[in-house]
Design an enzyme around this catalytic site. Structure first.
Site, PDB file in Angstrom:
ATOM      1  N   HIS A 217      50.313  90.198 -18.756  1.00 33.30           N
ATOM      2  CA  HIS A 217      51.526  89.378 -18.764  1.00 33.30           C
ATOM      3  C   HIS A 217      52.329  89.469 -17.460  1.00 33.30           C
ATOM      4  CE1 HIS A 217      54.180  86.417 -20.098  1.00 33.30           C
ATOM      5  NE2 HIS A 217      55.151  87.152 -19.632  1.00 33.30           N
ATOM      6  N   TYR A 221      54.160  86.701 -13.861  1.00 31.82           N
ATOM      7  CA  TYR A 221      55.485  86.612 -13.225  1.00 31.82           C
ATOM      8  C   TYR A 221      55.423  87.020 -11.759  1.00 31.82           C
ATOM      9  CZ  TYR A 221      57.231  85.593 -17.809  1.00 31.82           C
ATOM     10  OH  TYR A 221      57.438  85.010 -19.021  1.00 31.82           O
ATOM     11  N   HIS A 368      47.879  75.482 -21.441  1.00 33.25           N
ATOM     12  CA  HIS A 368      49.168  76.144 -21.184  1.00 33.25           C
ATOM     13  C   HIS A 368      49.221  76.697 -19.757  1.00 33.25           C
ATOM     14  CE1 HIS A 368      52.325  79.200 -21.276  1.00 33.25           C
ATOM     15  NE2 HIS A 368      51.432  80.156 -21.129  1.00 33.25           N
ATOM     16  N   PHE A 369      48.178  77.450 -19.389  1.00 29.71           N
ATOM     17  CA  PHE A 369      48.366  78.140 -18.103  1.00 29.71           C
ATOM     18  C   PHE A 369      48.085  77.249 -16.903  1.00 29.71           C
ATOM     19  CE2 PHE A 369      44.097  80.203 -19.123  1.00 29.71           C
ATOM     20  CZ  PHE A 369      43.365  79.782 -18.003  1.00 29.71           C
ATOM     21  N   HIS A 370      47.313  76.180 -17.108  1.00 34.78           N
ATOM     22  CA  HIS A 370      47.191  75.261 -15.972  1.00 34.78           C
ATOM     23  C   HIS A 370      48.512  74.536 -15.752  1.00 34.78           C
ATOM     24  CE1 HIS A 370      42.917  76.138 -16.044  1.00 34.78           C
ATOM     25  NE2 HIS A 370      42.858  75.590 -14.837  1.00 34.78           N
ATOM     26  N   ARG A 431      38.043  77.735 -26.182  1.00 36.78           N
ATOM     27  CA  ARG A 431      38.029  77.909 -24.729  1.00 36.78           C
ATOM     28  C   ARG A 431      36.779  78.723 -24.380  1.00 36.78           C
ATOM     29  NH1 ARG A 431      42.392  82.716 -23.027  1.00 36.78           N
ATOM     30  NH2 ARG A 431      41.591  82.231 -20.966  1.00 36.78           N
ATOM     31  N   ARG A 432      36.505  78.893 -23.104  1.00 28.00           N
ATOM     32  CA  ARG A 432      35.380  79.708 -22.631  1.00 28.00           C
ATOM     33  C   ARG A 432      34.025  79.241 -23.158  1.00 28.00           C
ATOM     34  NH1 ARG A 432      38.893  84.391 -24.328  1.00 28.00           N
ATOM     35  NH2 ARG A 432      39.922  85.150 -22.454  1.00 28.00           N
TER      36      ARG A 432
HETATM   37 FE1  HAS Z   1      51.788  82.303 -20.656  1.00 34.87          FE
HETATM   38  C1  HAS Z   1      48.702  83.010 -22.068  1.00 34.87           C
HETATM   39  C2  HAS Z   1      53.359  83.280 -23.520  1.00 34.87           C
HETATM   40  C3  HAS Z   1      54.886  81.804 -19.175  1.00 34.87           C
HETATM   41  C4  HAS Z   1      50.292  82.142 -17.559  1.00 34.87           C
HETATM   42  N1  HAS Z   1      49.861  82.512 -19.960  1.00 34.87           N
HETATM   43  C5  HAS Z   1      48.746  82.781 -20.700  1.00 34.87           C
HETATM   44  C6  HAS Z   1      47.594  82.859 -19.842  1.00 34.87           C
HETATM   45  C7  HAS Z   1      48.053  82.657 -18.552  1.00 34.87           C
HETATM   46  C8  HAS Z   1      49.489  82.432 -18.646  1.00 34.87           C
HETATM   47  C9  HAS Z   1      47.235  82.672 -17.284  1.00 34.87           C
HETATM   48  O1  HAS Z   1      52.646  84.828 -26.057  1.00 34.87           O
HETATM   49  C10 HAS Z   1      46.145  83.068 -20.276  1.00 34.87           C
HETATM   50  C11 HAS Z   1      45.694  84.486 -20.282  1.00 34.87           C
HETATM   51  C12 HAS Z   1      44.250  84.538 -20.721  1.00 34.87           C
HETATM   52  O2  HAS Z   1      43.372  84.094 -19.953  1.00 34.87           O
HETATM   53  O3  HAS Z   1      43.980  84.963 -21.846  1.00 34.87           O
HETATM   54  N2  HAS Z   1      53.746  82.443 -21.260  1.00 34.87           N
HETATM   55  C13 HAS Z   1      54.161  82.829 -22.478  1.00 34.87           C
HETATM   56  C14 HAS Z   1      55.614  82.750 -22.556  1.00 34.87           C
HETATM   57  C15 HAS Z   1      56.044  82.311 -21.327  1.00 34.87           C
HETATM   58  C16 HAS Z   1      54.859  82.156 -20.512  1.00 34.87           C
HETATM   59  C17 HAS Z   1      56.480  83.066 -23.742  1.00 34.87           C
HETATM   60  N3  HAS Z   1      52.458  82.002 -18.752  1.00 34.87           N
HETATM   61  C18 HAS Z   1      53.768  81.828 -18.350  1.00 34.87           C
HETATM   62  C19 HAS Z   1      53.822  81.662 -16.923  1.00 34.87           C
HETATM   63  C20 HAS Z   1      52.535  81.749 -16.463  1.00 34.87           C
HETATM   64  C21 HAS Z   1      51.690  81.968 -17.634  1.00 34.87           C
HETATM   65  C22 HAS Z   1      55.108  81.448 -16.146  1.00 34.87           C
HETATM   66  C23 HAS Z   1      51.980  81.673 -15.074  1.00 34.87           C
HETATM   67  C24 HAS Z   1      52.662  81.465 -13.980  1.00 34.87           C
HETATM   68  N4  HAS Z   1      51.145  82.956 -22.460  1.00 34.87           N
HETATM   69  C25 HAS Z   1      51.953  83.361 -23.479  1.00 34.87           C
HETATM   70  C26 HAS Z   1      51.126  83.900 -24.575  1.00 34.87           C
HETATM   71  C27 HAS Z   1      49.794  83.820 -24.160  1.00 34.87           C
HETATM   72  C28 HAS Z   1      49.848  83.236 -22.827  1.00 34.87           C
HETATM   73  C29 HAS Z   1      51.566  84.444 -25.863  1.00 34.87           C
HETATM   74  C30 HAS Z   1      48.547  84.263 -24.944  1.00 34.87           C
HETATM   75  C31 HAS Z   1      47.922  83.108 -25.629  1.00 34.87           C
HETATM   76  C32 HAS Z   1      46.639  83.509 -26.328  1.00 34.87           C
HETATM   77  O4  HAS Z   1      46.639  83.542 -27.563  1.00 34.87           O
HETATM   78  O5  HAS Z   1      45.634  83.807 -25.658  1.00 34.87           O
HETATM   79  C33 HAS Z   1      57.508  82.119 -20.932  1.00 34.87           C
HETATM   80  O6  HAS Z   1      57.794  82.771 -19.733  1.00 34.87           O
HETATM   81  C34 HAS Z   1      57.896  80.675 -20.845  1.00 34.87           C
HETATM   82  C35 HAS Z   1      59.398  80.495 -20.738  1.00 34.87           C
HETATM   83  C36 HAS Z   1      59.754  79.090 -20.403  1.00 34.87           C
HETATM   84  C37 HAS Z   1      60.539  78.283 -21.107  1.00 34.87           C
HETATM   85  C38 HAS Z   1      60.782  76.878 -20.609  1.00 34.87           C
HETATM   86  C39 HAS Z   1      62.238  76.591 -20.275  1.00 34.87           C
HETATM   87  C40 HAS Z   1      62.344  75.279 -19.565  1.00 34.87           C
HETATM   88  C41 HAS Z   1      63.086  75.048 -18.479  1.00 34.87           C
HETATM   89  C42 HAS Z   1      63.001  73.709 -17.819  1.00 34.87           C
HETATM   90  C43 HAS Z   1      64.292  72.951 -17.881  1.00 34.87           C
HETATM   91  C44 HAS Z   1      64.119  71.671 -17.134  1.00 34.87           C
HETATM   92  C45 HAS Z   1      64.689  70.477 -17.410  1.00 34.87           C
HETATM   93  C46 HAS Z   1      64.309  69.311 -16.574  1.00 34.87           C
HETATM   94  C47 HAS Z   1      65.634  70.300 -18.561  1.00 34.87           C
HETATM   95  C48 HAS Z   1      61.146  78.712 -22.379  1.00 34.87           C
HETATM   96  C49 HAS Z   1      63.933  76.098 -17.854  1.00 34.87           C
HETATM   97  C50 HAS Z   1      65.395  68.951 -15.577  1.00 34.87           C
HETATM   98  C51 HAS Z   1      65.037  67.697 -14.904  1.00 34.87           C
HETATM   99  C52 HAS Z   1      65.670  67.206 -13.770  1.00 34.87           C
HETATM  100  C53 HAS Z   1      65.335  65.846 -13.332  1.00 34.87           C
HETATM  101  C54 HAS Z   1      66.621  67.983 -12.956  1.00 34.87           C
HETATM  102 CU    CU Z   2      51.452  86.809 -21.282  1.00 33.42          CU
END
Ligand code: HAS
Ligand code: CU
Length: 541
Positions: A217, A221, A368-370, A431-432
């Protein structure tokens, strides 16, 4: 003005990063083509798994690590206005990482390390792969040490002063990486390396996966922090605005770093080796670590809103139209945030223990991760490169129009690629796997999505080529025009002379991390030594 050492270190590291990136993009397109099952001549699980393993390693470890090192040298020297401490050591780190990358590439490309980027035992790769990966990490530790030394030296030379935000973020990322990589380092040294060299016959898969989860995890970050750094220290100025709050930015980085470490079990929800209570604890931490992203979204959008209103934007959303959409950094930020909405939403679903069962090990996860890595994060790597390449090469950026086209096509391509991926995951596609054709009605219904993904991949590949073309044409531009601009860091809306020491130092947070890690990983690791475990035999090839 920027000195020659920094210029070479930043360009050297980032060039390796982007060469790895473009090679991996070609592999990515091959993979969607092969996997679709629509082109019989491409069918080959052996080539597919060699390719997808190389693609994953290049993107997740080589692009990121070298980019982060190059960008770090740049921010450390420009934000602190100091030469790089011990450049000889910095080059030694660079070469160690590069040699490691080349060593790992040999078994990867010859099909002897088709273990995917997570290299979970009991699938075994050639020992050269693990050795190479270890050297890549060891080289990056040198970078961490240099960042931390420069941070501490500056504090000593400037008592009572606030460390510039860009350096604060960079140093926190260096500290994060040391903690993060410790998990996989323990896994390599005590389990994987002895096993792959044939010194041990068996490996404890549960312990190996637990140690990898320690790394898995926070590493995401580590990749993300440069993007957030740009959001805070470059974007407001580029948009014609102010950093909304310097203190809030520091809090966001601290929470991001501290809480990204003790939560890796959200990758193990469906694994048997850890008990549900521990998984629940890690789930709570996962929700906590989402808050700094929400805080970042809020403050970055606030800075953009100020910019839009200063330019005459009125009403609830009128300011969006008056933003400088033709500034590459601003455009990349808007597109990055848009991808973050859906990528982050997917993350919250993954993190929810019960819902994870629905999507775990399905195509949803690469979707998700792409979206959140290759989309949200990498588009900011592009924006950073476009911003600092002219400063580093003293050549003006080649064609702003093409730059904007490149950013838009990356966003469009990533949306076309990842939306079907999410849907396919919900439809049950694993996947995989190297092919999705099982000759039944279920997999037939997957085909339109596969076609869309091939098209999305093509758009992305063209965009990636355009990115490299723009950097190349900038650096090797024959024109005699000299670009003499220095980097401009954003000013805070309410600049503060000094901040409390806990918002200006790493020491306290190191201790907090140590305690949280002991709580969240102590017993779950210790248990392997307290019980009888039944190791799986290696089935290397
Ligand atoms: Fe993830 C799996 C949970 C963030 C990367 N993640 C992965 C894997 C990768 C990855 C590579 O809980 C695969 C690993 C593998 O190969 O097995 N991830 C999260 C959570 C977050 C999260 C809770 N992940 C990331 C980030 C990554 C990344 C960042 C890479 C850079 N992820 C997981 C979980 C798995 C997982 C499980 C395991 C799944 C499984 O079963 O295998 C959080 O950090 C996300 C928080 C983000 C938000 C979004 C807030 C939105 C905002 C945008 C506001 C914008 C607006 C637009 C309103 C809550 C702030 C404004 C527009 C204008 C025009 C101004
Ligand atoms: Cu993670």
């Amino acid at each position: 003005m920027i000195d020659n050492t920094v210029r070479k270190l930043a360009l050297g590291n980032m060039s390796v990063a982007f060469i790895a990136f473009i090679l991996a993009c070609f592999m990515g397109e091959y993979q969607v083509l092969e996997r679709s099952g629509l082109f019989e001549s491409l069918d080959s699980p052996t080539v597919y798994f060699a390719s997808v393993s190389t693609h994953g390693v290049l993107m997740a470890y080589v692009l990121t690590t070298f980019f982060i090192m190059g960008f770090g040298y740049f921010t450390a020297s420009t934000a602190l206005n100091k030469p790089i401490w011990n450049p000889g050591l910095a080059w030694a780190g660079f070469w160690t990482s590069l040699i490691g990358t080349v060593l790992a590439a040999i078994p990867l490309l010859t099909g002897k390390a088709s273990v995917l980027y997570t290299f979970y035992p009991p699938i075994q790769a050639h020992h050269l792969f693990y050795l190479g990966a270890t050297l890549l990490v060891v080289g990056s530790w040198v970078w961490c040490a240099i960042m931390i030394v420069m941070f501490l030296q500056w504090k000593q030379e400037n008592p009572g002063k606030t460390v510039p935000l860009a350096m604060f973020a960079t140093t926190f990322n260096a500290m994060l990486w040391l903690w993060t990589s410790a998990g996989v380092a323990l896994e390599s040294v005590f389990l994987i390396l002895p096993w792959s060299f044939g010194l041990t016959d068996t490996i404890d898969v549960g312990l190996a996966r637990t140690l990898f989860a320690w790394t898995l995890h926070p590493i995401v970050y580590f990749w993300l922090i440069p993007a957030y750094t740009a959001f805070y220290v470059f974007v407001p100025k580029q948009a014609g605005s102010y950093l909304f709050s310097d203190e809030a930015a520091r809090v966001a980085f601290i929470v991001l770093v501290v809480f990204s470490l003790p939560i890796g079990f959200h990758h193990l929800y469906m694994d048997p080796e850890q008990a549900k209570g521990w998984k629940l604890l890690h789930m709570v931490g996962t929700f906590i670590v989402s808050t700094p992203t929400l805080l970042t979204g809020f403050t970055v959008i606030a800075a953009l809103e100020i910019a839009g209103r200063l330019k005459g934007g009125k009403g609830l959303f009128g300011w969006i139209g008056t933003l400088p959409w033709t500034n590459p950094m601003v455009l990349a930020t808007i597109l990055s945030l848009l991808m973050l909405i859906f990528g982050g939403f997917g993350g919250i679903i993954n993190a929810s223990y019960a819902m994870n069962a629905m999507i775990h090990n399905t195509a949803w996860v690469p979707g998700h991760f792409h979206l959140i890595f290759a989309g949200t994060t990498v588009i900011m790597y592009f924006a950073i490169a476009y911003y600092i390449w002219p400063i580093l090469t003293k050549k003006p950026l080649f064609s702003k129009k093409l730059t904007l086209l490149q950013l838009w096509t990356w966003f469009i391509g990533m949306s076309i690629l990842t939306t079907p991926w999410h849907v396919l995951g919900l439809l049950g596609q694993p996947r995989r796997i190297s092919t999705v054709v099982y000759n039944n009605l279920l997999t037939l219904s997957w085909q339109p999505y596969e076609l869309a993904m091939i098209f999305g991949g093509l758009v992305l590949l063209s965009s990636a080529c355009l990115f490299l073309y723009i950097l190349f044409k900038t650096q090797f531009n024959a024109s005699t025009e000299v670009y003499e601009h220095a980097v401009e860091y954003a000013e805070a809306l309410h600049p503060s002379e000094s901040v409390p020491e806990y918002l200006n130092d790493i020491k306290l947070w190191n201790k907090v991390i140590a305690v949280l890690m002991a709580i969240s990983f102590g017993y779950p690791i210790l248990q392997f030594f307290l019980m009888n475990t039944y190791d799986s035999s290696a089935w290397g090839y």
